[in-house]
Structures are given as C-alpha cells and as structure tokens.
Design a protein around this motif. Structure first.
Motif, short mmCIF file in Angstrom:
data_model
loop_
_atom_site.label_atom_id
_atom_site.label_comp_id
_atom_site.label_asym_id
_atom_site.label_seq_id
_atom_site.Cartn_x
_atom_site.Cartn_y
_atom_site.Cartn_z
N HIS A 21 0.83 -1.21 0.00
CA HIS A 21 0.00 0.00 0.00
C HIS A 21 0.87 1.26 0.00
O HIS A 21 0.51 2.26 -0.61
N ARG A 22 1.98 1.19 0.75
CA ARG A 22 2.88 2.33 0.90
C ARG A 22 4.30 1.89 0.66
O ARG A 22 4.65 0.74 0.94
N ILE A 23 5.12 2.83 0.18
CA ILE A 23 6.54 2.57 0.01
C ILE A 23 7.30 3.64 0.78
O ILE A 23 7.16 4.84 0.52
N VAL A 24 8.09 3.19 1.77
CA VAL A 24 8.90 4.08 2.59
C VAL A 24 10.36 3.87 2.21
O VAL A 24 10.87 2.75 2.26
N ARG A 25 11.01 4.95 1.82
CA ARG A 25 12.41 4.86 1.39
C ARG A 25 13.32 5.51 2.43
O ARG A 25 13.10 6.65 2.84
N ARG A 34 17.30 6.67 3.57
CA ARG A 34 18.60 7.09 3.07
C ARG A 34 19.36 7.74 4.22
O ARG A 34 18.83 8.62 4.90
N ASP A 35 20.58 7.26 4.45
CA ASP A 35 21.46 7.84 5.48
C ASP A 35 20.77 7.89 6.85
O ASP A 35 20.91 8.87 7.59
N GLY A 36 20.05 6.84 7.19
CA GLY A 36 19.43 6.74 8.50
C GLY A 36 18.16 7.53 8.68
O GLY A 36 17.60 7.56 9.78
N LYS A 37 17.69 8.17 7.63
CA LYS A 37 16.47 8.98 7.70
C LYS A 37 15.45 8.46 6.68
O LYS A 37 15.82 7.78 5.71
N ILE A 38 14.19 8.81 6.91
CA ILE A 38 13.17 8.51 5.91
C ILE A 38 13.27 9.57 4.82
O ILE A 38 13.07 10.75 5.06
N ASP A 39 13.58 9.12 3.62
CA ASP A 39 13.75 10.00 2.48
C ASP A 39 12.41 10.32 1.82
O ASP A 39 12.19 11.42 1.33
N SER A 40 11.51 9.32 1.80
CA SER A 40 10.17 9.53 1.26
C SER A 40 9.23 8.49 1.83
O SER A 40 9.64 7.40 2.22
N ASP A 41 7.95 8.84 1.91
CA ASP A 41 6.91 7.96 2.42
C ASP A 41 5.67 8.26 1.60
O ASP A 41 5.03 9.29 1.78
N SER A 42 5.33 7.37 0.66
CA SER A 42 4.27 7.69 -0.28
C SER A 42 3.31 6.52 -0.47
O SER A 42 3.69 5.35 -0.35
#
Length: 251
Positions: A224-228, A230-238
């Motif tokens: 349903h969702r894709i959470v990306r 990068r470098d220990g942080k959430i880069d995107s959540d869509s």
C-alpha cells in the motif's frame, strides 16, 4: 514512558506501530555510526508497507527495532501504545511470540524436519499441546497452499515451497504484524510473484499487517505504501498508486 505490564494493551484508535524520534547509534565518539537518525513513522493495523533503500540506509536496523530484536538508543517505538524500548528482555520475547511473525530471505527451516514440524516450532515454544500444534500448523500450511505437503522435508520442496513453509511458520501464531526481510531474494521471478501474491492475500483476507524490506521495485508494488530510507532517515513515504496483487473474487 513506563511500559505497561500487559503487552497486548493499548488504545484501539492508535496506529499499530509508531516510531517517535527514533535514533540508533553504534559506537561512540568520532567513530560512532548513526544507523537511524530521528525517524518518525506510523503504520496502521492492516497496512502493507514496503521499506526500501540502499545498503547502509537504515532499513534493516529499523526492521530489527520493529521486530523487538533491538531497541532504540533514544526515542520511542510504540506497539499498540506500549513503549517497547522500555520493556524487559522477557517482555520483548513475549511480544515476539504473541504478536510478531518473521519471514527471512534464507527460509531458516530445519533441514531434517518435516514442513509440519517446522511450522509447529513457534507453538512448541509457546507450550501448546501436541493436538493444538498439529491442528494450527495444518491450517497454516493450508492457508499458504501446502495442504498435503505436511510430511515433506525442505530438501523435498522447491524454493518457493520452502518460503511458503516459512510463511506458514510465521503466521501459525496468528500475529498482528508480519515482518518480511527480502522474502523473495532467493527466488526466481515466477516464485517471487507467487510469494508476493500470497503475502498480499494474507494482508487482505486475514488483516495481517505486513512490513517488508525489499530492494526489488516490482516486489514493492504489492504494498500500500513505500517508505524509502537514506542515510538513516526517511527520504520519502508515499502511497503506492500502482499497487498490484489486488484481485476480485472472480479473479
């Protein structure tokens, strides 16, 4: 925040999972590695979330925390409003036994043990009787399409069938949350699609929340969702607007 004694407690309206300002640091001083850097994430009961990111992005560390296999250095991981990081090791083990299921890339089946016995293993740890273990394991194997394969050992099963046994083992305790770490990493394209269709069906039909780490974009499209990360942080959540694996009753 103090941890309640009842690991199954919590408000019905809250998300199943909440990460609040979660940091995970390894080492200290100049050599310290910040694997997770102030991560905030909510996952509702019944969602299917894919976690992606390059090697070293923090996605595996996040999965270890969600699975109560590790605890944050700071911040809070709340599962049903329980601050998991504030619980004891025994309480976290009880949470894993009662509410979490795990699926790994490598299947992790006992080689000389039948599919039935592999699936019964979590129930054995819970102290269930032989009759209950047998009935629940048979039902879990049927749910993943392996009725009739109960007596086969892993060597007598294909890779896709072995992963189905591993999924049956993960769902036999009827968990609220299924954590899948690269579940199709050792499978060919056809078997990968079959496993993803199975995970999507378990999510849709049984309401099991699924959180999956994958590096394969086509596998992430089942979520349903894709959470990306990068470098220990959430880069995107869509929201995934191209979701596959949703079929009608006629399909």
């Amino acid at each position: 925040m103090n941890a309640p004694h009842d690991m199954e407690g919590g408000g019905a309206e809250a998300p199943l999972i909440r990460l609040r300002d979660v940091c995970k640091r390894y080492g200290s001083g100049a050599t310290a590695l910040m694997a997770l850097d102030h991560v905030n994430l909510d996952i509702a009961q019944g969602e299917f979330v894919a976690i992606m990111g390059p090697s070293g992005s923090g996605k595996s560390t996040a999965m270890n925390i969600l699975g109560a296999l590790d605890t944050p250095t700071s911040g809070h991981y709340l599962f049903r409003d329980v601050d998991v990081g504030a619980t004891t090791r025994d309480q976290r083990a009880r949470l894993r036994r009662s509410s979490l299921g795990f699926v790994f890339q490598g299947f992790n089946l006992l080689a000389r043990t039948s599919a039935q016995e592999n699936v019964e293993l979590p129930l054995l740890y819970r102290g269930e009787s032989a009759s209950v273990r047998h009935a629940l394991a048979a039902r879990a194997l049927a749910a993943v399409g392996l009725a009739g394969w109960e007596d086969h050992t892993p060597a007598e099963l294909s890779g896709g069938q072995q992963q189905r046994v591993a999924i049956a083992r993960a769902i036999v305790t009827q968990p609220s949350l299924l954590l899948a770490d690269e579940p199709t990493g050792n499978l060919d394209s056809q078997r990968s699609r079959e496993i993803m269709e199975l995970l999507a069906a378990l999510n849709r039909e049984q309401g099991i929340t699924v959180v999956m780490v994958t590096h394969e974009p086509d596998m992430a499209l089942y979520a349903h969702r894709i959470v990306r990360f990068r470098d220990g942080k959430i880069d995107s959540d869509s929201v995934n607007t191209e979701q596959v694996g949703v079929v009608t009753e006629a399909g």
